[in-house]
Design an enzyme around this catalytic site. Structure first.
Site, PDB file in Angstrom:
ATOM      1  N   CYS A 217     115.278   6.751  16.998  1.00  0.00           N
ATOM      2  CA  CYS A 217     114.681   6.250  15.752  1.00  0.00           C
ATOM      3  C   CYS A 217     114.378   7.400  14.797  1.00  0.00           C
ATOM      4  O   CYS A 217     114.567   7.269  13.580  1.00  0.00           O
ATOM      5  CB  CYS A 217     113.385   5.488  16.042  1.00  0.00           C
ATOM      6  SG  CYS A 217     113.620   4.087  17.132  1.00  0.00           S
TER       7      CYS A 217
ATOM      8  N   ARG B   6     117.870  -2.623  16.962  1.00  0.00           N
ATOM      9  CA  ARG B   6     118.216  -1.960  15.686  1.00  0.00           C
ATOM     10  C   ARG B   6     119.016  -2.951  14.846  1.00  0.00           C
ATOM     11  O   ARG B   6     120.243  -3.019  14.961  1.00  0.00           O
ATOM     12  CB  ARG B   6     119.037  -0.695  15.949  1.00  0.00           C
ATOM     13  CG  ARG B   6     118.309   0.307  16.801  1.00  0.00           C
ATOM     14  CD  ARG B   6     119.100   1.553  17.103  1.00  0.00           C
ATOM     15  NE  ARG B   6     118.481   2.230  18.220  1.00  0.00           N
ATOM     16  CZ  ARG B   6     117.375   2.982  18.136  1.00  0.00           C
ATOM     17  NH1 ARG B   6     116.808   3.188  16.964  1.00  0.00           N
ATOM     18  NH2 ARG B   6     116.848   3.528  19.204  1.00  0.00           N
TER      19      ARG B   6
HETATM   20  C1  BEZ Z   1     114.738   5.812  20.732  1.00  0.00           C
HETATM   21  O1  BEZ Z   1     115.019   6.908  21.176  1.00  0.00           O
HETATM   22  O2  BEZ Z   1     114.621   5.602  19.525  1.00  0.00           O
HETATM   23  C2  BEZ Z   1     114.560   4.682  21.684  1.00  0.00           C
HETATM   24  C3  BEZ Z   1     115.335   4.640  22.829  1.00  0.00           C
HETATM   25  C4  BEZ Z   1     115.148   3.601  23.723  1.00  0.00           C
HETATM   26  C5  BEZ Z   1     114.182   2.644  23.487  1.00  0.00           C
HETATM   27  C6  BEZ Z   1     113.422   2.694  22.332  1.00  0.00           C
HETATM   28  C7  BEZ Z   1     113.611   3.701  21.424  1.00  0.00           C
END
Ligand code: BEZ
Length: 236
Positions: free
Chosen positions: A56, A139
Protein backbone atom coordinates in the site's frame (compact mmCIF):
# COMPACT_ATOMS: atom_id res chain seq x y z
CA UNK A 1 -27.96 4.76 2.95
CA UNK A 2 -28.86 1.12 3.57
CA UNK A 3 -27.66 -0.34 6.89
CA UNK A 4 -24.65 -2.46 5.93
CA UNK A 5 -23.17 -3.20 9.34
CA UNK A 6 -23.96 -6.89 9.72
CA UNK A 7 -20.92 -9.12 9.18
CA UNK A 8 -23.07 -11.93 7.74
CA UNK A 9 -24.76 -9.83 5.09
CA UNK A 10 -23.64 -10.22 1.51
CA UNK A 11 -23.41 -7.10 -0.59
CA UNK A 12 -24.12 -6.53 -4.25
CA UNK A 13 -21.11 -5.32 -6.19
CA UNK A 14 -21.74 -2.14 -8.18
CA UNK A 15 -21.53 -2.75 -11.88
CA UNK A 16 -20.18 -0.98 -14.94
CA UNK A 17 -22.76 1.39 -16.38
CA UNK A 18 -24.49 1.98 -13.04
CA UNK A 19 -24.47 5.22 -11.03
CA UNK A 20 -21.71 5.25 -8.42
CA UNK A 21 -23.36 4.52 -5.03
CA UNK A 22 -23.70 7.66 -2.90
CA UNK A 23 -22.12 8.12 0.52
CA UNK A 24 -20.87 10.78 2.91
CA UNK A 25 -17.48 10.23 4.52
CA UNK A 26 -14.73 11.76 6.63
CA UNK A 27 -11.38 11.99 4.84
CA UNK A 28 -7.88 13.32 5.45
CA UNK A 29 -8.97 16.39 3.44
CA UNK A 30 -12.30 16.98 5.23
CA UNK A 31 -15.80 15.65 4.66
CA UNK A 32 -16.93 14.52 1.22
CA UNK A 33 -20.25 13.87 -0.37
CA UNK A 34 -19.67 11.26 -3.03
CA UNK A 35 -20.01 11.37 -6.00
CA UNK A 36 -21.82 14.73 -6.10
CA UNK A 37 -18.75 16.73 -4.96
CA UNK A 38 -17.00 15.48 -8.11
CA UNK A 39 -19.66 16.28 -10.69
CA UNK A 40 -18.03 17.28 -14.00
CA UNK A 41 -14.80 15.45 -13.20
CA UNK A 42 -13.57 11.91 -13.62
CA UNK A 43 -12.80 10.16 -10.33
CA UNK A 44 -10.61 7.19 -9.56
CA UNK A 45 -11.98 5.77 -6.30
CA UNK A 46 -9.63 3.13 -4.96
CA UNK A 47 -9.30 1.03 -1.84
CA UNK A 48 -6.23 -0.35 -0.13
CA UNK A 49 -6.09 -3.06 2.54
CA UNK A 50 -4.35 -1.27 5.40
CA UNK A 51 -2.24 1.71 6.44
CA UNK A 52 1.38 1.04 7.41
CA UNK A 53 1.78 -1.88 5.02
CA UNK A 54 4.43 -2.11 2.32
CA UNK A 55 2.48 -2.75 -0.90
CA UNK A 56 0.00 0.00 0.00
CA UNK A 57 2.84 2.39 0.77
CA UNK A 58 4.43 1.78 -2.63
CA UNK A 59 1.04 2.34 -4.28
CA UNK A 60 0.26 5.53 -2.36
CA UNK A 61 3.62 7.01 -3.23
CA UNK A 62 3.01 6.18 -6.88
CA UNK A 63 -0.54 7.58 -6.91
CA UNK A 64 0.60 10.75 -5.16
CA UNK A 65 3.55 11.24 -7.52
CA UNK A 66 1.13 10.94 -10.48
CA UNK A 67 -1.57 13.20 -9.03
CA UNK A 68 -0.77 16.12 -11.34
CA UNK A 69 -0.89 13.82 -14.39
CA UNK A 70 -4.37 12.73 -13.33
CA UNK A 71 -5.47 16.31 -12.67
CA UNK A 72 -4.32 17.23 -16.18
CA UNK A 73 -6.82 14.59 -17.34
CA UNK A 74 -9.65 16.24 -15.33
CA UNK A 75 -9.42 13.40 -12.84
CA UNK A 76 -9.41 13.36 -9.03
CA UNK A 77 -8.11 10.55 -6.85
CA UNK A 78 -9.98 9.34 -3.77
CA UNK A 79 -8.52 6.58 -1.59
CA UNK A 80 -10.15 4.43 1.08
CA UNK A 81 -9.20 1.87 3.69
CA UNK A 82 -11.00 0.47 6.69
CA UNK A 83 -8.55 2.24 9.02
CA UNK A 84 -9.38 5.33 11.08
CA UNK A 85 -8.54 8.94 10.38
CA UNK A 86 -5.66 9.18 12.87
CA UNK A 87 -4.02 6.08 11.45
CA UNK A 88 -4.34 7.60 7.95
CA UNK A 89 -2.81 10.88 9.09
CA UNK A 90 0.09 9.16 10.88
CA UNK A 91 0.80 6.87 7.92
CA UNK A 92 0.74 9.70 5.36
CA UNK A 93 3.05 11.74 7.61
CA UNK A 94 5.47 8.78 7.85
CA UNK A 95 5.43 8.44 4.05
CA UNK A 96 6.27 12.13 3.64
CA UNK A 97 8.90 12.34 6.34
CA UNK A 98 10.62 8.97 6.19
CA UNK A 99 10.08 6.89 3.08
CA UNK A 100 12.32 7.07 0.04
CA UNK A 101 11.39 4.51 -2.59
CA UNK A 102 12.37 4.15 -6.24
CA UNK A 103 13.47 7.78 -6.54
CA UNK A 104 10.32 9.07 -4.81
CA UNK A 105 10.85 11.02 -1.60
CA UNK A 106 9.14 13.72 0.42
CA UNK A 107 5.89 12.56 -1.15
CA UNK A 108 2.84 14.41 0.10
CA UNK A 109 -0.50 12.71 -0.41
CA UNK A 110 -2.84 15.62 -1.15
CA UNK A 111 -5.86 13.66 -2.33
CA UNK A 112 -8.51 12.56 0.21
CA UNK A 113 -8.16 9.25 2.01
CA UNK A 114 -11.51 8.06 3.41
CA UNK A 115 -11.72 6.60 6.91
CA UNK A 116 -14.05 3.63 6.87
CA UNK A 117 -13.78 1.79 10.18
CA UNK A 118 -17.39 0.61 9.90
CA UNK A 119 -16.68 -0.75 6.37
CA UNK A 120 -19.89 0.90 5.17
CA UNK A 121 -18.33 2.39 2.06
CA UNK A 122 -16.10 -0.62 1.39
CA UNK A 123 -19.16 -2.89 1.50
CA UNK A 124 -21.21 -0.52 -0.61
CA UNK A 125 -18.57 -0.80 -3.34
CA UNK A 126 -17.88 -4.54 -3.00
CA UNK A 127 -14.36 -3.81 -1.79
CA UNK A 128 -14.50 -6.40 1.01
CA UNK A 129 -14.20 -9.81 -0.59
CA UNK A 130 -14.31 -12.40 2.22
CA UNK A 131 -12.49 -15.11 0.25
CA UNK A 132 -9.49 -12.77 0.32
CA UNK A 133 -10.09 -11.04 3.69
CA UNK A 134 -13.03 -10.37 6.01
CA UNK A 135 -11.29 -7.49 7.70
CA UNK A 136 -9.54 -5.60 4.91
CA UNK A 137 -10.57 -4.16 1.57
CA UNK A 138 -9.01 -5.64 -1.55
CA UNK A 139 -7.28 -3.30 -4.01
CA UNK A 140 -10.30 -2.04 -5.96
CA UNK A 141 -10.17 0.67 -8.61
CA UNK A 142 -13.40 2.34 -9.76
CA UNK A 143 -13.30 4.71 -12.74
CA UNK A 144 -16.27 7.08 -12.44
CA UNK A 145 -17.13 9.50 -15.22
CA UNK A 146 -18.16 13.17 -14.93
CA UNK A 147 -21.84 12.13 -14.81
CA UNK A 148 -21.19 9.83 -11.83
CA UNK A 149 -21.42 6.59 -13.82
CA UNK A 150 -19.07 3.67 -13.10
CA UNK A 151 -17.18 2.99 -16.31
CA UNK A 152 -14.51 0.43 -15.37
CA UNK A 153 -13.76 -1.65 -12.28
CA UNK A 154 -10.49 -3.42 -11.59
CA UNK A 155 -9.83 -5.59 -8.54
CA UNK A 156 -6.44 -6.80 -7.34
CA UNK A 157 -5.73 -9.09 -4.40
CA UNK A 158 -3.94 -8.03 -1.22
CA UNK A 159 -0.51 -9.22 -2.26
CA UNK A 160 -0.28 -7.68 -5.73
CA UNK A 161 0.37 -3.96 -6.25
CA UNK A 162 -1.50 -2.20 -9.03
CA UNK A 163 -0.09 -1.32 -12.45
CA UNK A 164 -0.26 2.48 -12.72
CA UNK A 165 0.49 2.57 -16.43
CA UNK A 166 -2.64 0.47 -16.88
CA UNK A 167 -4.71 2.73 -14.61
CA UNK A 168 -3.69 5.77 -16.66
CA UNK A 169 -4.19 3.86 -19.93
CA UNK A 170 -7.73 2.86 -18.92
CA UNK A 171 -8.58 6.46 -17.99
CA UNK A 172 -7.27 7.90 -21.27
CA UNK A 173 -8.95 5.05 -23.13
CA UNK A 174 -12.36 5.80 -21.58
CA UNK A 175 -11.98 9.50 -22.35
CA UNK A 176 -10.97 8.67 -25.95
CA UNK A 177 -13.96 6.36 -26.41
CA UNK A 178 -16.29 9.16 -25.26
CA UNK A 179 -14.66 11.95 -27.22
CA UNK A 180 -14.12 10.19 -30.55
CA UNK A 181 -16.94 7.58 -30.45
CA UNK A 182 -14.59 4.72 -31.22
CA UNK A 183 -13.64 1.41 -29.59
CA UNK A 184 -10.09 0.47 -28.66
CA UNK A 185 -8.29 -2.76 -29.52
CA UNK A 186 -6.13 -4.99 -27.34
CA UNK A 187 -3.23 -3.20 -25.69
CA UNK A 188 -4.27 0.13 -27.26
CA UNK A 189 -2.20 3.15 -26.37
CA UNK A 190 -2.65 6.76 -27.56
CA UNK A 191 -1.38 6.98 -31.14
CA UNK A 192 -2.39 3.40 -32.04
CA UNK A 193 -5.17 2.76 -34.55
CA UNK A 194 -8.71 2.76 -33.15
CA UNK A 195 -11.71 0.65 -34.10
CA UNK A 196 -14.48 2.34 -36.02
CA UNK A 197 -18.05 1.36 -35.12
CA UNK A 198 -19.14 -1.74 -37.01
CA UNK A 199 -22.49 -0.29 -37.98
CA UNK A 200 -20.71 2.58 -39.76
CA UNK A 201 -17.64 2.26 -41.91
CA UNK A 202 -17.38 -1.52 -41.80
CA UNK A 203 -21.01 -1.99 -42.74
CA UNK A 204 -20.48 0.38 -45.62
CA UNK A 205 -17.31 -1.47 -46.60
CA UNK A 206 -19.30 -4.69 -46.82
CA UNK A 207 -22.05 -3.07 -48.87
CA UNK A 208 -19.49 -1.58 -51.23
CA UNK A 209 -17.71 -4.88 -51.96
CA UNK A 210 -15.07 -4.53 -49.27
CA UNK A 211 -13.91 -1.03 -50.27
CA UNK A 212 -13.58 0.84 -46.97
CA UNK A 213 -13.89 4.58 -46.37
CA UNK A 214 -10.72 6.55 -46.98
CA UNK A 215 -8.29 6.18 -44.08
CA UNK A 216 -10.10 3.09 -42.82
CA UNK A 217 -8.46 -0.34 -42.88
CA UNK A 218 -10.80 -3.33 -42.79
CA UNK A 219 -9.60 -6.78 -41.72
CA UNK A 220 -13.06 -8.18 -42.39
CA UNK A 221 -16.53 -6.64 -42.65
CA UNK A 222 -16.89 -6.52 -38.84
CA UNK A 223 -13.39 -5.28 -37.97
CA UNK A 224 -12.19 -1.91 -39.27
CA UNK A 225 -9.67 0.55 -37.85
CA UNK A 226 -8.51 4.08 -38.55
CA UNK A 227 -5.69 6.30 -37.39
CA UNK A 228 -6.21 8.60 -34.42
CA UNK A 229 -3.16 10.72 -33.75
CA UNK A 230 -1.90 11.03 -30.19
CA UNK A 231 -1.85 14.84 -30.55
CA UNK A 232 -5.61 14.86 -31.30
CA UNK A 233 -6.27 12.90 -28.12
CA UNK A 234 -4.04 15.20 -26.06
CA UNK A 235 -5.84 18.31 -27.38
CA UNK A 236 -9.34 16.94 -26.71
C1 BEZ B 1 0.56 -4.59 1.90
O1 BEZ B 1 1.75 -4.82 1.92
O2 BEZ B 1 0.10 -3.52 1.50
C2 BEZ B 1 -0.38 -5.66 2.34
C3 BEZ B 1 -0.05 -6.98 2.09
C4 BEZ B 1 -0.91 -7.97 2.52
C5 BEZ B 1 -2.06 -7.65 3.22
C6 BEZ B 1 -2.37 -6.32 3.45
C7 BEZ B 1 -1.55 -5.33 3.01
Amino acid sequence: MENVNSSTKSYPIPRIGEPAPQFKAITTQGDINFPSDYKGKWVILFSHPADFTPVCTSEFMTFASMEEEFKALNTELVGLSVDGLYSHIAWLRTIKEKIQYKGMKNIEVKFPLIEDITMEVANLYGMVQPGESNTKAVRAVFFIDPKGIIRTIIYYPLSLGRNFDEIKRVLIGLQTVDEFKVALPADWRPGDDVIVPTAGSCGQAKDRLEIPEEGVTCYDWFFCTKKLEKEKIEKA
